[in-house]
Design a protein around this motif. Structure first.
Motif, PDB file in Angstrom:
ATOM      1  N   GLY A  81       5.046  10.027 -10.987  1.00 33.67           N
ATOM      2  CA  GLY A  81       6.458   9.829 -12.476  1.00 33.67           C
ATOM      3  C   GLY A  81       6.870  11.176 -12.845  1.00 33.67           C
ATOM      4  O   GLY A  81       7.995  11.184 -13.684  1.00 33.67           O
ATOM      5  N   THR A  82       5.745  12.207 -12.929  1.00 37.67           N
ATOM      6  CA  THR A  82       6.306  13.925 -13.023  1.00 37.67           C
ATOM      7  C   THR A  82       6.136  14.422 -11.512  1.00 37.67           C
ATOM      8  O   THR A  82       6.976  15.616 -11.876  1.00 37.67           O
ATOM      9  N   ALA A  83       5.574  14.511 -10.979  1.00 38.12           N
ATOM     10  CA  ALA A  83       6.029  15.335  -9.459  1.00 38.12           C
ATOM     11  C   ALA A  83       7.467  14.884  -8.816  1.00 38.12           C
ATOM     12  O   ALA A  83       7.443  13.792  -8.590  1.00 38.12           O
ATOM     13  N   PRO A  84       8.231  16.231  -8.923  1.00 43.77           N
ATOM     14  CA  PRO A  84       9.982  15.639  -8.237  1.00 43.77           C
ATOM     15  C   PRO A  84       9.243  14.944  -6.241  1.00 43.77           C
ATOM     16  O   PRO A  84       8.138  14.768  -5.719  1.00 43.77           O
ATOM     17  N   GLY A  85      10.898  13.920  -5.904  1.00 49.12           N
ATOM     18  CA  GLY A  85      10.358  13.399  -4.925  1.00 49.12           C
ATOM     19  C   GLY A  85      10.496  14.804  -3.837  1.00 49.12           C
ATOM     20  O   GLY A  85      11.343  15.592  -3.720  1.00 49.12           O
ATOM     21  N   ARG A  86       9.046  14.685  -2.492  1.00 48.14           N
ATOM     22  CA  ARG A  86       9.501  15.201  -1.711  1.00 48.14           C
ATOM     23  C   ARG A  86      10.214  14.794  -0.551  1.00 48.14           C
ATOM     24  O   ARG A  86       9.726  13.778  -0.444  1.00 48.14           O
ATOM     25  N   VAL A  87      10.856  14.718   0.364  1.00 42.42           N
ATOM     26  CA  VAL A  87      11.343  15.126   1.596  1.00 42.42           C
ATOM     27  C   VAL A  87      11.095  15.582   3.261  1.00 42.42           C
ATOM     28  O   VAL A  87      11.650  17.338   3.056  1.00 42.42           O
ATOM     29  N   SER A  88      10.678  14.718   3.816  1.00 45.95           N
ATOM     30  CA  SER A  88      10.319  15.793   5.351  1.00 45.95           C
ATOM     31  C   SER A  88      11.652  15.622   6.539  1.00 45.95           C
ATOM     32  O   SER A  88      11.449  13.727   6.689  1.00 45.95           O
ATOM     33  N   LEU A  89      12.339  15.794   6.486  1.00 46.94           N
ATOM     34  CA  LEU A  89      13.857  15.735   7.624  1.00 46.94           C
ATOM     35  C   LEU A  89      13.239  16.066   9.181  1.00 46.94           C
ATOM     36  O   LEU A  89      14.879  15.415  10.094  1.00 46.94           O
ATOM     37  N   ILE A  90      12.616  16.787   9.104  1.00 50.19           N
ATOM     38  CA  ILE A  90      12.715  17.695  10.530  1.00 50.19           C
ATOM     39  C   ILE A  90      11.897  17.221  11.716  1.00 50.19           C
ATOM     40  O   ILE A  90       9.961  16.312  10.815  1.00 50.19           O
ATOM     41  N   PRO A  91      12.577  16.085  12.286  1.00 50.90           N
ATOM     42  CA  PRO A  91      10.889  15.439  13.055  1.00 50.90           C
ATOM     43  C   PRO A  91      10.159  15.639  13.712  1.00 50.90           C
ATOM     44  O   PRO A  91      10.102  17.190  14.233  1.00 50.90           O
ATOM     45  N   PHE A  92       8.961  15.139  13.726  1.00 47.91           N
ATOM     46  CA  PHE A  92       7.426  15.494  14.572  1.00 47.91           C
ATOM     47  C   PHE A  92       7.763  16.791  13.889  1.00 47.91           C
ATOM     48  O   PHE A  92       6.016  17.315  14.268  1.00 47.91           O
ATOM     49  N   LEU A 127      14.390   2.070   4.386  1.00 43.54           N
ATOM     50  CA  LEU A 127      14.052   1.651   2.396  1.00 43.54           C
ATOM     51  C   LEU A 127      13.012   1.620   2.178  1.00 43.54           C
ATOM     52  O   LEU A 127      13.162   2.047   0.974  1.00 43.54           O
ATOM     53  N   ILE A 128      11.934   1.665   2.838  1.00 45.12           N
ATOM     54  CA  ILE A 128      10.490   1.982   2.492  1.00 45.12           C
ATOM     55  C   ILE A 128      10.564   3.228   1.850  1.00 45.12           C
ATOM     56  O   ILE A 128      10.687   3.721   0.389  1.00 45.12           O
ATOM     57  N   GLU A 129      10.815   4.243   2.404  1.00 47.64           N
ATOM     58  CA  GLU A 129      10.879   5.976   2.543  1.00 47.64           C
ATOM     59  C   GLU A 129      11.597   6.086   1.065  1.00 47.64           C
ATOM     60  O   GLU A 129      11.612   6.780   0.572  1.00 47.64           O
ATOM     61  N   LEU A 130      12.969   5.748   1.341  1.00 48.39           N
ATOM     62  CA  LEU A 130      14.083   5.764   0.222  1.00 48.39           C
ATOM     63  C   LEU A 130      13.346   4.949  -1.198  1.00 48.39           C
ATOM     64  O   LEU A 130      13.284   5.902  -2.072  1.00 48.39           O
ATOM     65  N   LEU A 169       0.610  -1.161  -0.295  1.00 45.31           N
ATOM     66  CA  LEU A 169       0.116  -0.346  -0.319  1.00 45.31           C
ATOM     67  C   LEU A 169       0.743   1.376  -0.096  1.00 45.31           C
ATOM     68  O   LEU A 169       0.296   2.282  -1.124  1.00 45.31           O
ATOM     69  N   THR A 170       1.976   1.220   0.138  1.00 46.84           N
ATOM     70  CA  THR A 170       2.991   2.193   1.055  1.00 46.84           C
ATOM     71  C   THR A 170       3.476   2.770  -0.424  1.00 46.84           C
ATOM     72  O   THR A 170       3.811   3.219  -0.751  1.00 46.84           O
ATOM     73  N   MET A 171       3.837   1.633  -1.247  1.00 50.26           N
ATOM     74  CA  MET A 171       4.039   1.938  -2.573  1.00 50.26           C
ATOM     75  C   MET A 171       3.349   2.013  -4.323  1.00 50.26           C
ATOM     76  O   MET A 171       3.757   2.307  -5.298  1.00 50.26           O
ATOM     77  N   LEU A 172       1.838   2.259  -3.761  1.00 48.76           N
ATOM     78  CA  LEU A 172       0.974   1.918  -4.475  1.00 48.76           C
ATOM     79  C   LEU A 172       1.387   4.088  -4.894  1.00 48.76           C
ATOM     80  O   LEU A 172       0.900   4.862  -3.773  1.00 48.76           O
ATOM     81  N   PRO A 173       1.535   4.418  -6.157  1.00 46.41           N
ATOM     82  CA  PRO A 173       1.612   5.857  -7.257  1.00 46.41           C
ATOM     83  C   PRO A 173       0.338   6.537  -6.778  1.00 46.41           C
ATOM     84  O   PRO A 173      -0.612   6.597  -6.455  1.00 46.41           O
ATOM     85  N   GLY A 174       0.908   7.884  -6.376  1.00 43.37           N
ATOM     86  CA  GLY A 174      -0.121   8.905  -6.135  1.00 43.37           C
ATOM     87  C   GLY A 174      -0.351   9.321  -7.501  1.00 43.37           C
ATOM     88  O   GLY A 174      -0.413   8.816  -8.665  1.00 43.37           O
ATOM     89  N   SER A 175      -1.888  10.738  -7.654  1.00 47.25           N
ATOM     90  CA  SER A 175      -2.034  11.017  -8.977  1.00 47.25           C
ATOM     91  C   SER A 175      -0.901  11.140  -9.502  1.00 47.25           C
ATOM     92  O   SER A 175      -0.803  11.481 -11.148  1.00 47.25           O
ATOM     93  N   HIS A 176       0.347  11.843  -8.776  1.00 46.90           N
ATOM     94  CA  HIS A 176       1.201  12.809 -10.293  1.00 46.90           C
ATOM     95  C   HIS A 176       2.182  11.570  -9.662  1.00 46.90           C
ATOM     96  O   HIS A 176       3.112  12.387 -10.379  1.00 46.90           O
ATOM     97  N   PHE A 221      11.416   5.817  -6.748  1.00 46.11           N
ATOM     98  CA  PHE A 221      11.004   5.880  -7.623  1.00 46.11           C
ATOM     99  C   PHE A 221       9.461   6.797  -8.241  1.00 46.11           C
ATOM    100  O   PHE A 221       8.573   7.068  -8.615  1.00 46.11           O
ATOM    101  N   ARG A 222       9.886   8.203  -6.964  1.00 47.43           N
ATOM    102  CA  ARG A 222       8.551   9.190  -7.515  1.00 47.43           C
ATOM    103  C   ARG A 222       7.371   8.658  -7.529  1.00 47.43           C
ATOM    104  O   ARG A 222       6.634   9.010  -8.319  1.00 47.43           O
ATOM    105  N   LEU A 223       7.214   8.587  -6.683  1.00 52.64           N
ATOM    106  CA  LEU A 223       5.567   8.123  -6.254  1.00 52.64           C
ATOM    107  C   LEU A 223       5.061   9.171  -5.801  1.00 52.64           C
ATOM    108  O   LEU A 223       3.302   8.247  -5.223  1.00 52.64           O
TER     109      LEU A 223
END
Length: 194
Positions: free
Chosen positions: A77-88, A136-139, A68-75, A144-146
């Protein structure tokens, strides 16, 4: 809801959830067959059942939620990968169902890996395993730009859920670990006496 085609079954939340429920009898049959084979091979009945439940539980309880976490969103492959590294930071905007889902994501792995694998039969090791899998899941979501956010908060919540599940199954794996240590001590005592 009736799903048509492989897309409906494999690439939608509803389809994966329905497949998980449909496969429950197959998982129970797999546990029974594995336990019977082990008992026929000479494994003690309680250990044969525990090991079989743990093996099937890891796969059945973890694969659908990770899928389920690997299901692609609506964008995807086209949307750039987003990262949030600030805890909480993301926890403040996380909905309760998503928070519960993140807690349960690796719960089966946390509960059953210490039972099945002696190497993970301590709470710190079970937590480290869950944290590694969550990273690994988050990476993978990022690479895969999901169209998902790769968040440190997801790693933290996944790991907490797995740790709580490991504590809940503690009796199963602590008994096995303690028994193994007792067997080794008895064997060592018998060796030194002769």
């Amino acid at each position: 809801m009736i799903l048509h085609g492989w897309h409906g079954w494999l690439l939608t939340f509803t389809g994966v959830a329905q497949l998980t429920v449909i496969c429950l009898p197959l998982a129970a049959l797999a546990v029974w067959l594995l336990a019977r084979l082990r008992i026929a091979g000479g494994t003690e009945r309680p250990w044969a059942w525990r090991r079989s439940i743990a093996e099937v539980g890891i796969v059945y309880g973890t694969l659908p939620t990770v899928w389920l976490t690997m299901l692609p969103g609506s964008h995807a492959g086209t949307a750039p990968g987003r990262v949030s590294l600030i805890p909480f930071h993301d926890l403040m905007t996380t909905s309760p169902p998503q928070l519960i889902g993140n807690l349960l994501l690796l719960a089966a792995l946390g509960a059953f890996a210490p039972v099945r694998f002696r190497a993970f039969a301590t709470l710190p090791r079970a937590i480290a395993l869950a944290a590694g899998v969550s990273v690994l899941i988050e990476l993978a979501q990022y690479v895969f730009r999901l169209d998902r956010v790769s968040s440190i908060d997801d790693v933290l919540v996944n790991t907490v859920g797995a740790g709580l599940a490991a504590l809940a199954s503690n009796r199963w794996w602590r008994t096995r670990t303690c028994r193994r240590h007792i067997e080794i001590r008895i064997r060592d005592d018998n060796t030194t006496r002769t």
